[in-house]
Design an enzyme around this catalytic site. Structure first.
Site, mmCIF file in Angstrom:
data_model
loop_
_atom_site.group_PDB
_atom_site.id
_atom_site.type_symbol
_atom_site.label_atom_id
_atom_site.label_comp_id
_atom_site.label_asym_id
_atom_site.label_seq_id
_atom_site.Cartn_x
_atom_site.Cartn_y
_atom_site.Cartn_z
ATOM 1 C CG ASP A 19 -1.843 1.197 1.287
ATOM 2 O OD1 ASP A 19 -2.415 1.524 0.231
ATOM 3 O OD2 ASP A 19 -2.002 1.817 2.352
ATOM 4 C CB SER A 20 0.235 4.832 -0.380
ATOM 5 O OG SER A 20 -0.857 4.922 0.519
ATOM 6 C CB CYS B 198 -3.397 0.295 -2.442
ATOM 7 S SG CYS B 198 -3.554 2.013 -2.945
ATOM 8 C CD GLU C 222 0.465 6.684 6.168
ATOM 9 O OE1 GLU C 222 1.583 6.669 6.698
ATOM 10 O OE2 GLU C 222 -0.011 5.699 5.565
ATOM 11 C CB CYS D 272 -9.401 4.528 1.318
ATOM 12 S SG CYS D 272 -7.693 4.975 1.719
ATOM 13 C CB THR D 273 -6.400 -0.289 2.673
ATOM 14 O OG1 THR D 273 -5.371 0.501 2.064
ATOM 15 C CG2 THR D 273 -6.956 -1.288 1.676
ATOM 16 C CG HIS D 274 -4.535 4.946 4.677
ATOM 17 N ND1 HIS D 274 -4.080 4.452 3.471
ATOM 18 C CD2 HIS D 274 -3.439 5.421 5.325
ATOM 19 C CE1 HIS D 274 -2.769 4.645 3.396
ATOM 20 N NE2 HIS D 274 -2.354 5.232 4.510
HETATM 21 N N1 DGL Z 1 -4.728 3.139 1.229
HETATM 22 C C1 DGL Z 1 -4.780 3.465 -0.159
HETATM 23 C C2 DGL Z 1 -6.115 3.217 -0.776
HETATM 24 O O1 DGL Z 1 -6.764 2.276 -0.367
HETATM 25 C C3 DGL Z 1 -4.060 4.711 -0.584
HETATM 26 C C4 DGL Z 1 -4.389 5.971 0.114
HETATM 27 C C5 DGL Z 1 -3.503 7.080 -0.372
HETATM 28 O O2 DGL Z 1 -2.288 6.903 -0.388
HETATM 29 O O3 DGL Z 1 -4.042 8.132 -0.782
HETATM 30 O O4 DGL Z 1 -6.520 3.866 -1.708
#
Ligand code: DGL
Length: 268
Positions: free
Chosen positions: A10-11, A73, A152, A184-186
């Site tokens: 992921d990012s 991601c 983050e 979004c995985t975040h």
């Molecule tokens: N966690 C990622 C996603 O699911 C990326 C979020 C990001 O870096 O903007 O899209």
């Protein structure tokens, strides 16, 4: 016999939400996680740039001998999963289809909200995936870019996070969705605050669990599952200084992160 690992990326810390479920379903597997912390966020970048990053990371993970790749991601899954599948010859699992399947199966009102990064929302990947399953479902989408830096930073339960969540989400709540996809995985890192704003009548969907089951099915189907008597080793790489990743990751994984190594994606 040596067993290859599951590669996952992921990012930043977001993909840990998927990794945590993989640990539950497949504790015997070795995992290699890469968080591209030098280049987070992905969600505000162009599809071309995100595609280039995803190709670089896949090349890096393949050098470490992985047997399956999990693009944990949504932005990558939305804009370049096919391009990864065309270029690299290993099974590749994204996170959009599993989340769409779950949302379509649980909505009762037929009104589903999807929140994600700008890249994911612009791609309409969720709307298309949900409507492929049930064209009658109404899908309301919204980009919530500030959730990524909050996750983050580990700001998941303070007034800034609460106000941000209210500002983004009250419109969707008032529109009457009964299901909200955390696209979004975040975002599952902020699940408690999102649930608080949406209220108890809205079910939150994150694709982590379903994605972990897809990985298990694919590995079982190709005879690549490690025997369940084994215990997996867990490796973590980031592309910038690891301090922030370690702090938030440890909080999220209950202090079990272990060593995190900083790497350059160009290095062998
Ligand atoms: N966690 C990622 C996603 O699911 C990326 C979020 C990001 O870096 O903007 O899209």
């Amino acid at each position: 016999m040596t067993w290859k690992a599951i590669g996952i990326f992921d990012s930043g810390v977001g993909g840990l939400t998927v990794l945590k479920e993989i640990f539950k379903v497949l504790p015997q597997e070795d995992t290699i996680y890469l968080g591209d912390t030098a280049r987070v966020p992905y969600g505000t970048k162009s599809p071309q740039t995100v595609t280039r990053y995803a190709h670089e990371i896949t090349t890096f993970l393949l050098k470490r001998d992985i047997k399956i790749l999990v693009a944990a991601c949504n932005t990558v899954s939305a804009v370049c999963l096919d391009s990864l599948k065309n270029r690299f010859d290993i099974p590749i699992v994204g996170v959009i289809e599993p989340g769409a399947r779950r949302a379509a199966s649980i909505t009762r009102s037929g009104k589903v909200g999807v929140i994600g990064t700008e890249g994911t929302i612009k791609s309409s990947a969720y709307t298309k995936a949900i409507k492929r399953i049930n064209p009658g479902i109404e899908v309301l989408t919204l980009a919530c870019p500030l959730f990524v830096p909050l996750a983050e930073e580990g700001w998941v339960d303070n007034e800034v996070a609460r106000l941000t969540a209210r500002t983004y989400l009250l419109g969707l709540k008032n529109a009457g969705v009964d299901t909200l996809v955390l696209g979004c995985t975040h975002y599952p890192i902020l699940k408690e605050i999102i649930a608080e704003v949406m209220g108890k009548d809205v079910t939150l969907v994150d694709s982590a669990e379903e994605t972990a089951h897809s990985v298990a099915e694919i590995l079982a189907g190709s005879n690549l599952l490690r025997p369940s008597s084994e215990k997996g080793n867990r490796h973590y790489f980031v592309t910038d200084v690891p301090a922030g990743f370690i702090r938030v990751g440890n909080r999220f994984l209950g202090g079990k992160l272990g060593d995190v190594h900083q790497v350059s994606l160009e290095s062998p």
